[in-house]
Structures are given as structure tokens and as C-alpha cells.
Design a protein around this motif. Sequence first.
Motif, short mmCIF file in Angstrom:
data_model
loop_
_atom_site.label_atom_id
_atom_site.label_comp_id
_atom_site.label_asym_id
_atom_site.label_seq_id
_atom_site.Cartn_x
_atom_site.Cartn_y
_atom_site.Cartn_z
N ASN A 187 0.80 -1.23 0.00
CA ASN A 187 0.00 0.00 0.00
C ASN A 187 0.83 1.28 0.00
O ASN A 187 0.33 2.35 0.31
CB ASN A 187 -0.95 0.01 1.21
CG ASN A 187 -2.28 0.66 0.87
OD1 ASN A 187 -2.74 0.59 -0.27
ND2 ASN A 187 -2.86 1.32 1.83
N GLY A 188 2.13 1.18 -0.32
CA GLY A 188 2.98 2.36 -0.35
C GLY A 188 3.11 3.03 1.00
O GLY A 188 3.27 4.24 1.10
N LYS A 208 -11.12 11.15 0.62
CA LYS A 208 -10.81 9.76 0.34
C LYS A 208 -9.37 9.51 0.74
O LYS A 208 -8.46 10.19 0.28
CB LYS A 208 -11.01 9.44 -1.14
CG LYS A 208 -10.85 7.97 -1.50
CD LYS A 208 -11.15 7.74 -2.97
CE LYS A 208 -11.03 6.26 -3.31
NZ LYS A 208 -11.31 6.00 -4.75
N ARG A 209 -9.15 8.55 1.62
CA ARG A 209 -7.79 8.24 2.10
C ARG A 209 -7.24 7.05 1.34
O ARG A 209 -7.56 5.91 1.62
CB ARG A 209 -7.81 7.96 3.60
CG ARG A 209 -8.40 9.12 4.43
CD ARG A 209 -8.23 8.86 5.91
NE ARG A 209 -8.87 9.92 6.68
CZ ARG A 209 -10.02 9.78 7.32
NH1 ARG A 209 -10.68 8.64 7.27
NH2 ARG A 209 -10.55 10.80 8.01
N MET A 210 -6.36 7.34 0.37
CA MET A 210 -5.87 6.29 -0.53
C MET A 210 -4.94 5.29 0.15
O MET A 210 -4.76 4.18 -0.32
CB MET A 210 -5.14 6.93 -1.71
CG MET A 210 -6.02 7.80 -2.57
SD MET A 210 -7.45 6.93 -3.23
CE MET A 210 -6.64 5.77 -4.34
N ILE A 211 -4.35 5.64 1.29
CA ILE A 211 -3.31 4.78 1.87
C ILE A 211 -3.86 3.83 2.93
O ILE A 211 -3.15 2.98 3.44
CB ILE A 211 -2.17 5.64 2.44
CG1 ILE A 211 -0.84 4.86 2.38
CG2 ILE A 211 -2.47 6.12 3.85
CD1 ILE A 211 0.37 5.72 2.53
N ASN A 212 -5.15 3.94 3.26
CA ASN A 212 -5.72 3.03 4.25
C ASN A 212 -5.75 1.61 3.68
O ASN A 212 -6.21 1.38 2.56
CB ASN A 212 -7.15 3.48 4.61
CG ASN A 212 -7.62 2.84 5.92
OD1 ASN A 212 -7.60 1.63 6.06
ND2 ASN A 212 -8.03 3.67 6.85
N SER A 213 -5.30 0.63 4.46
CA SER A 213 -5.22 -0.75 3.97
C SER A 213 -6.60 -1.39 3.83
O SER A 213 -6.76 -2.38 3.12
CB SER A 213 -4.36 -1.60 4.92
OG SER A 213 -4.92 -1.61 6.22
#
Length: 276
Positions: free
Chosen positions: A127-128, A256-261
Motif C-alpha cells: 500500500n505504499g 478519500k484516504r488512498m493509503i488506508n489498507s
Amino acid sequence: MNKINPFIKWVGGKRQLLSEINVRKPEHFNNYFEPFVGGGAVFLALQNKNKTYINDISTELTDAYKTIKDDHLNLMKLLDKHQEAHKNNPKEYFYEMRSWDRDENWNQISQLEKTARLIYLNKTCFNGLYRVNKSGFFNTPWNGKLEINLYDRENIINLHNFLNKKVVINNGDFAEICKHAKKGDFIFFDPPYDLINATTFDSYTKNPFGVEGQKRLAELAHQLSERGCYVMLTNHNTPLINELYKDFKIDVVNVKRMINSKSDQRFGVETIIYNY
């Protein structure tokens, strides 16, 4: 103005919030400051014509900006080598690269090599997510991808050119770089967010920000406001944050939180706080 995207994915990245930030930024300002720069989406979108000051507590991250500023061609050559080596045995190569910071010779590794490693791991870890343990060692697992693209050549060149205009890169405490801020300057703070619950991600470094960090930041924000600076910051919509900035404007926005697993937890609300 050439469009420049962040060269790295970072916790709390603001690409999803850029439109909301853009409509609230000051119409005119002098120098620009970003004391928690991270991936740099905001300062890269602004590309201020006057002086820009960027800072982060992560030495690896600020060294990466310095490497792109001073040695971008050799960096791209080294990234090409990592990309080729990854093809042969992706999982083994990832964990070999991840183990570097555990080696006793870590401090002797060059800034160039550390930057190439950071970018490689960022593009190949789960997930970076840049994350270190209490000992300061990178500990995010492999993302399982067999094919990778470590960089965009045109983007790196454009970033290199912009960093060599009027950009000052600093590594240290967020308050340090703000000593240069004067009336009419714009300071954007994107700190580690106040905790919503016990599982909220607080810090990608081994030193959590905590409540005291939030209070110290709020005190600085008010000092800068009294100095005549334009101040904007983002954070979670919590009682603590609303209390600390009750005399500022507080807008609640969807994000929108792109890094949430967990994909079902990638939407939430945040605050954009400003003094003008």
C-alpha cells in the motif's frame, strides 16, 4: 508551469484534498512554507513564484528531495538498476533492500543509494506505506507486485528544475523553518493527525506526534497569525482540534484516504482550518 506529481506516496498525502485546499488558499501571498511536506502534493500544485520552504522530520525523505535537486540523472540510472533486479526475483530482492537499514554499515551508504532504496521500497511495499518500527527500521511488507514502474522520467526532470529555482529544503522540527516566515507569507501545515481512536496512524517515524505536538503546533499557528501570516492546516475533526482552533475558520470536508489498507475505511471527514 509544468505539472509535477509527487515522486513518492506518503502517509497523509493531500492529492485527494487539493481542490478543497485550492479554493481556500490566499489570493495573493509572498513566500510559501510547508513544514510537514511529505509527498509534496500541495507545494507542487502551487509552484509558488516566490521562495518556497519545505521541511520534514524524516531525514530520508528530505534527503530524497535534495538528491532529486542535485543528482537526478544518477538517481534515475540507479532506479533503472533496481527495476531490472526486481524482475529476476521480486520478493527476495524486496526483502534484501528492506534489510539495508539493519546493517551496521547503514550510515556509510550514500544519500543517492538511500534515496533510490526509499523510492524502490515505496513502490514495492504494501500500500505504499512508509513505516518504521521503534528501532527506526523500515518494516512494511512486500506488496506482491511482480512488475513495477519506479519513476516517471519527465516528472523527475520537472521536479528537479523546480527545486532548483527558489526552494529551500530543511530537515528538522516543524517550528524551525517557520522562523523565516513574515507578514504576507503563506504557511500550510499538514501534521500527523489527532487520533480518532487507538488504531489511528499517528506517525510514520519512531516518534509519535501526540497531543503535546498538536498543542505546540496550535501555539505556533497563532503566533504566525499574529505575525500577519496566512495560516492553513488540515487535521481530523476531533474535539481537541476544534478547541485548539476555535478562533480560526474550520471547514469540515469529505476526503478519500488512498493509503488506508482497508478499502471500506478509505472515506472520512477532515477539517481545513485557516485564519483569513
